[in-house]
Motif scaffolding. Sequence first.
Motif, PDB file in Angstrom:
ATOM      1  N   GLY A 136      66.786  49.051  -2.824  1.00 11.80           N
ATOM      2  CA  GLY A 136      66.982  50.427  -2.427  1.00 11.80           C
ATOM      3  C   GLY A 136      68.288  51.007  -2.930  1.00 11.80           C
ATOM      4  N   ASP A 137      68.314  52.330  -3.085  1.00 12.69           N
ATOM      5  CA  ASP A 137      69.559  53.023  -3.399  1.00 12.69           C
ATOM      6  C   ASP A 137      70.108  53.721  -2.161  1.00 12.69           C
ATOM      7  OD1 ASP A 137      67.712  55.023  -3.120  1.00 12.69           O
ATOM      8  OD2 ASP A 137      67.983  55.871  -5.123  1.00 12.69           O
ATOM      9  N   ARG A 138      69.539  53.405  -1.005  1.00 13.38           N
ATOM     10  CA  ARG A 138      70.039  53.890   0.280  1.00 13.38           C
ATOM     11  C   ARG A 138      69.861  52.760   1.284  1.00 13.38           C
ATOM     12  NH1 ARG A 138      64.878  55.898  -0.358  1.00 13.38           N
ATOM     13  NH2 ARG A 138      63.461  55.529   1.396  1.00 13.38           N
ATOM     14  N   GLY A 139      70.466  52.942   2.477  1.00 14.43           N
ATOM     15  CA  GLY A 139      70.361  51.888   3.472  1.00 14.43           C
ATOM     16  C   GLY A 139      71.182  50.668   3.096  1.00 14.43           C
TER      17      GLY A 139
ATOM     18  N   ALA B 188      66.099  47.611   9.349  1.00 16.17           N
ATOM     19  CA  ALA B 188      65.521  48.200   8.138  1.00 16.17           C
ATOM     20  C   ALA B 188      64.046  48.568   8.286  1.00 16.17           C
ATOM     21  CB  ALA B 188      65.700  47.249   6.956  1.00 16.17           C
ATOM     22  N   LEU B 189      63.320  47.912   9.177  1.00 12.57           N
ATOM     23  CA  LEU B 189      61.892  48.201   9.334  1.00 12.57           C
ATOM     24  C   LEU B 189      61.633  49.599   9.885  1.00 12.57           C
ATOM     25  CD1 LEU B 189      60.731  44.792  10.841  1.00 12.57           C
ATOM     26  CD2 LEU B 189      60.114  45.695   8.591  1.00 12.57           C
TER      27      LEU B 189
ATOM     28  N   PRO C  10      63.223  59.365   3.760  1.00 13.58           N
ATOM     29  CA  PRO C  10      64.383  58.956   2.959  1.00 13.58           C
ATOM     30  C   PRO C  10      65.629  59.795   3.234  1.00 13.58           C
ATOM     31  CG  PRO C  10      62.426  59.042   1.590  1.00 13.58           C
ATOM     32  CD  PRO C  10      62.048  59.649   2.908  1.00 13.58           C
ATOM     33  N   TYR C  11      65.430  61.106   3.413  1.00  8.22           N
ATOM     34  CA  TYR C  11      66.578  61.970   3.693  1.00  8.22           C
ATOM     35  C   TYR C  11      67.224  61.588   5.024  1.00  8.22           C
ATOM     36  CZ  TYR C  11      69.309  66.067   4.989  1.00  8.22           C
ATOM     37  OH  TYR C  11      70.331  66.886   5.386  1.00  8.22           O
ATOM     38  N   ILE C  12      66.396  61.366   6.055  1.00  5.98           N
ATOM     39  CA  ILE C  12      66.924  60.984   7.370  1.00  5.98           C
ATOM     40  C   ILE C  12      67.682  59.671   7.272  1.00  5.98           C
ATOM     41  CG2 ILE C  12      66.330  60.315   9.726  1.00  5.98           C
ATOM     42  CD1 ILE C  12      63.943  62.224   9.530  1.00  5.98           C
ATOM     43  N   GLU C  13      67.090  58.701   6.574  1.00  7.28           N
ATOM     44  CA  GLU C  13      67.746  57.393   6.462  1.00  7.28           C
ATOM     45  C   GLU C  13      69.067  57.504   5.725  1.00  7.28           C
ATOM     46  OE1 GLU C  13      66.954  52.816   5.005  1.00  7.28           O
ATOM     47  OE2 GLU C  13      65.722  54.409   4.166  1.00  7.28           O
ATOM     48  N   GLU C  14      69.094  58.283   4.658  1.00  5.28           N
ATOM     49  CA  GLU C  14      70.325  58.435   3.901  1.00  5.28           C
ATOM     50  C   GLU C  14      71.428  59.039   4.757  1.00  5.28           C
ATOM     51  OE1 GLU C  14      71.553  59.811  -0.603  1.00  5.28           O
ATOM     52  OE2 GLU C  14      69.757  60.631   0.321  1.00  5.28           O
TER      53      GLU C  14
ATOM     54  N   PRO D 227      81.010  49.564   6.449  1.00  3.94           N
ATOM     55  CA  PRO D 227      81.973  49.580   5.337  1.00  3.94           C
ATOM     56  C   PRO D 227      81.363  49.139   4.011  1.00  3.94           C
ATOM     57  CG  PRO D 227      82.391  47.718   6.786  1.00  3.94           C
ATOM     58  CD  PRO D 227      81.355  48.556   7.474  1.00  3.94           C
ATOM     59  N   PHE D 228      80.281  48.328   4.059  1.00  6.52           N
ATOM     60  CA  PHE D 228      79.642  47.812   2.848  1.00  6.52           C
ATOM     61  C   PHE D 228      78.230  47.375   3.199  1.00  6.52           C
ATOM     62  CE2 PHE D 228      82.713  44.834   4.728  1.00  6.52           C
ATOM     63  CZ  PHE D 228      81.848  43.894   5.286  1.00  6.52           C
ATOM     64  N   ASP D 229      77.347  47.362   2.200  1.00  5.61           N
ATOM     65  CA  ASP D 229      75.991  46.880   2.459  1.00  5.61           C
ATOM     66  C   ASP D 229      75.972  45.360   2.366  1.00  5.61           C
ATOM     67  OD1 ASP D 229      75.734  46.117  -0.232  1.00  5.61           O
ATOM     68  OD2 ASP D 229      74.372  47.750  -0.756  1.00  5.61           O
ATOM     69  N   ILE D 230      74.795  44.776   2.406  1.00  3.71           N
ATOM     70  CA  ILE D 230      74.690  43.315   2.505  1.00  3.71           C
ATOM     71  C   ILE D 230      75.273  42.611   1.281  1.00  3.71           C
ATOM     72  CG2 ILE D 230      72.373  43.089   1.500  1.00  3.71           C
ATOM     73  CD1 ILE D 230      71.787  41.073   3.821  1.00  3.71           C
TER      74      ILE D 230
END
Length: 388
Positions: free
Chosen positions: A73-76, A62-63, A24-28, A347-350
């Motif tokens: 999620g609250d990240r990605g 995302a996979l 999670p840290y790496i992804e964030e 700039p923004f998520d989905i």
Amino acid sequence: MKKLIFAIGVIILLLFAVTVFVPPYIEEQRNPVKSAPPYSVSPEAQALYDRLDFISDLHCDALLWGRNLRKRGDRGHVDFPRMREANVGLEMFTIVSKSPAGQNMKSNSADAFDNITPLTIAKGDPPSNWFSLINRTLAQAENLHKFIEKEEGQVIFVKDRTDLEQLISARKKDPSVVGAMLGIEGAHALEGELDNLDKVYEAGIRMIGPTHFFDNKLGGSAHGENGAGLTAFGKEVIQRMNELNIFIDLAHCSPAIVDDVLKMTTKPVMVSHIGVRAVLDSQRNLTDEQIKRIAANGGIIGIAFFDMAVGEPELEGIIESMKHVRDLVGIEYIALGSDYDGAVEVPFDITGLPLIVEGLMNAGFSEADIKAIMGENVKRFFLKNLDQ
């Protein structure tokens, strides 16, 4: 004996901590969003967005990160709940199996340390996946299948035209039903074995990019060292992909591979996430001549959302890139190709896709053109070109 048991317990706790906290840290860190949700647009733009019948995106990694796509999620950038919130009907989930340390747009060595190996270990994958690209690939595909199975019909896996027709029909009755496809980012995942192409086909993969950020046994990357075209093995793979009707994704290919593929393919190609050189002069972006040849081939071009593809500010670059392709070859060749969760800042998520609709409206695009870009072109392309 007590000391040994204690040491084993400490090791187990450390491994557990690594698995829980490190990915999670790496992804964030690798997938930031410049502007956090929620997003707002004008009432007119939101109303048009709400009228869209089919929204689709051609590229999402995302996979890779080991996140549960069934949970918001609250990240990605992407998961099934956020797809539903954004009314996205179909997402292409792409599999990354190797990425070189120091990854950059200009030049990467195939021998550079692989960033995905430590991530694979940290996620708690079995040792069989640690150093095998094909095993990593098949494992990510299997994870998507598991997520979909638990959704009990609320997510439809699309591998052929019948599946897509089922998705379209299901969404008319229940818009919360979403669809997922599978692609591979870089055919190094085949490990130089043509038989592995049949394995990934059986796993449901229907799009493969010959190269990613480095040269491989198929030929040169747009970000590699040799700039080569298709090798003899690369030509075998392209021919077999045509036979299996796996779409060829030209997003990271050297210009020589783009040229070779367009000369030999018998099927329409895809460019899942890209920019255009007329807007941003980057070696990974498409020239006008390439755009014309892809259009003549009946292909489709997904415009990416990150600065190294479209420049800054990104939204303005996205709209300008779409306008350029429209004016050059026509609206029917344009799609969304976000590169969400692809180790890029967006700039923004989905859930921010209405911002693209507002940008297109402000640029004078018609409602019919906006519908085409946001997903109708993808729907038409797959209905025409997927196997029955």
